[in-house]
Scaffold this active site. Structure first.
Site: not given
Ligand SMILES: *Cc1c(COP(=O)(O)O)cnc(C)c1O
Length: 395
Positions: A136, A221, A250
């Site tokens: 993702f 990532d 995040k």
């Protein structure tokens, strides 16, 4: 602010685009591992801010840093310098691989920077990027294309050209997929949305070797795993490998919107002047929150705390695995936990919510916890009791 959950839901029905599946509850206040709804009910939150709220809700040191910042400077454009942005970049650099930072506002945006960077940095003619099944990387057109999960692609084709998918963990497949047009490999060192998947031994190191051999960039990532979540500053530090660049979002600001792309210092200027920008990127509020987040991890020794949480969680969940047929496997690093079930996990999310515990289910069958790394252990145990009860009752 005194509307009921029902009244707030009615507002959404009328005015907010329904592109999310939402629980029928409006939240109004949070503190550490707890959050309260409009009716005053208190929940234990094991998934605060979808993994963004590294310390749970409204951690005092971050709130204080923000209060002091908003009195001084809210926003200025990147045509000026601020001490906050410079210091934030320094702190991130010193805790990773000595790189330089570009700041933006989200994970997808950080990955967009990485994709552009990979194409600008590598030799002319190289443009393909290898990504992985169950990954993702975000929802913009390029990052959703990088995300090799067909369910996110339906109805928005044509996708962005130049992405090649390989099975996560399959080094031979990656070697086969490389050609003279391949610019980079982009991967989550530990997959999040795909089910908390830990790479097989030697896999990331193998990718590093392939990148060195074929003159490609290795991009990690770390949007979900960065900034202490896994018990190290960054997830790659659990392995014997250093990337050329990484992306963050995040966790880095304890819940304030921000993202960052960090590249090795010697190649960072390939993100050339005038070729990339983000109006709000690295703004003083995000920077103040980013600095306070790093400081809090250190002041409260939270890397060690995340590791302790992992030990405690695995001890408990491995007992469930022995006792309960429906539990397949326990995976996790630090405060990033995946409980692989043999059955659909979504009913357990509902059951736990009714019992005032907030959890997540990802990839259909994986109960995922991204708890605040500083959750007091008595509260943590209380939450795990609720989850255990739900699992025993079979939801
Ligand atoms: C959440 C996530 C993203 C996307 O971040 P947004 O801020 O939603 O754009 C990208 N990569 C990973 C690994 C993520 O977990």
């Amino acid at each position: 602010m005194s509307k009921s959950s029902q009244e707030i839901i009615a507002l959404f029905d009328k005015y907010v685009i329904p592109n999310y599946t939402r629980y029928p509850v409006a939240l109004v206040r949070g503190e550490g591992p707890f959050v309260w709804d409009a009716e005053g009910a208190r929940y234990i939150d094991f998934f605060p801010g979808w993994g963004c709220n590294l310390f749970g809700h409204c951690p005092r040191p971050v709130v204080e840093a923000l209060k002091s910042q908003v009195e001084r400077l809210l926003h200025i454009p990147n045509t000026w310098y601020t001490e906050e942005q410079g210091t934030w970049a320094q702190l991130l650099s010193e805790r990773s691989f000595g790189g330089k930072a570009f700041f933006c506002n989200s994970g997808a945006e950080a990955n967009e920077a990485a994709i552009k960077f990979a194409r600008m940095h590598t030799a002319k003619g190289k443009y393909k990027i290898i990504t992985f099944t169950n990954s993702f990387h975000g929802r913009t057109m390029a990052t959703v294309t990088a995300t090799a999960q067909p369910k996110y692609h339906q109805g928005i084709e044509p996708l962005v050209p130049g992405f090649v998918y390989c099975p996560y963990g399959d080094l031979a497949a990656v070697e086969n997929a490389i050609d003279e047009e391949t610019a980079a490999i982009m991967i989550e060192p530990i997959q999040g949305e795909g089910g908390v998947n830990i790479p097989p031994t030697g896999f990331l190191e193998g990718l590093r070797a392939l990148c060195d051999k074929h003159d490609m960039l290795l991009i990690f990532d770390e949007v979900q795993t960065g900034c202490g979540r896994t018990g190290n500053w960054f997830a790659y530090q659990h392995f014997n490998v250093v990337p050329d660049a990484m992306t963050l979002a995040k966790t880095i600001c304890s819940g304030v919107a921000a993202g960052a792309f960090i590249a090795k210092a010697e190649i960072a200027s390939s993100l050339r002047k005038g070729m990339h920008a983000s109006t709000f990127g690295g703004n003083p509020i995000a920077a103040a929150a980013g600095i306070a987040t790093i400081k809090m991890v250190e002041d409260e020794n939270l890397l060690a705390r995340a590791k302790e949480m992992e030990t405690r969680t695995k001890e408990r969940m491995n007992k469930w695995k022995n006792e309960l047929d429906i539990v397949e496997e326990v995976r996790g690093v630090g405060a990033m936990i995946g409980l692989q079930l043999k059955i659909d996990g979504t009913p357990f999310v509902q059951r736990c919510m009714e019992n005032k515990l907030l959890i997540n289910c990802t990839h259909g069958t994986v109960i995922r916890l991204l708890p605040a790394v500083n959750t007091p252990f008595d509260v943590y145990d209380e939450g795990l009791d609720i989850l255990e009860d739900a699992l025993k009752k079979g939801a």
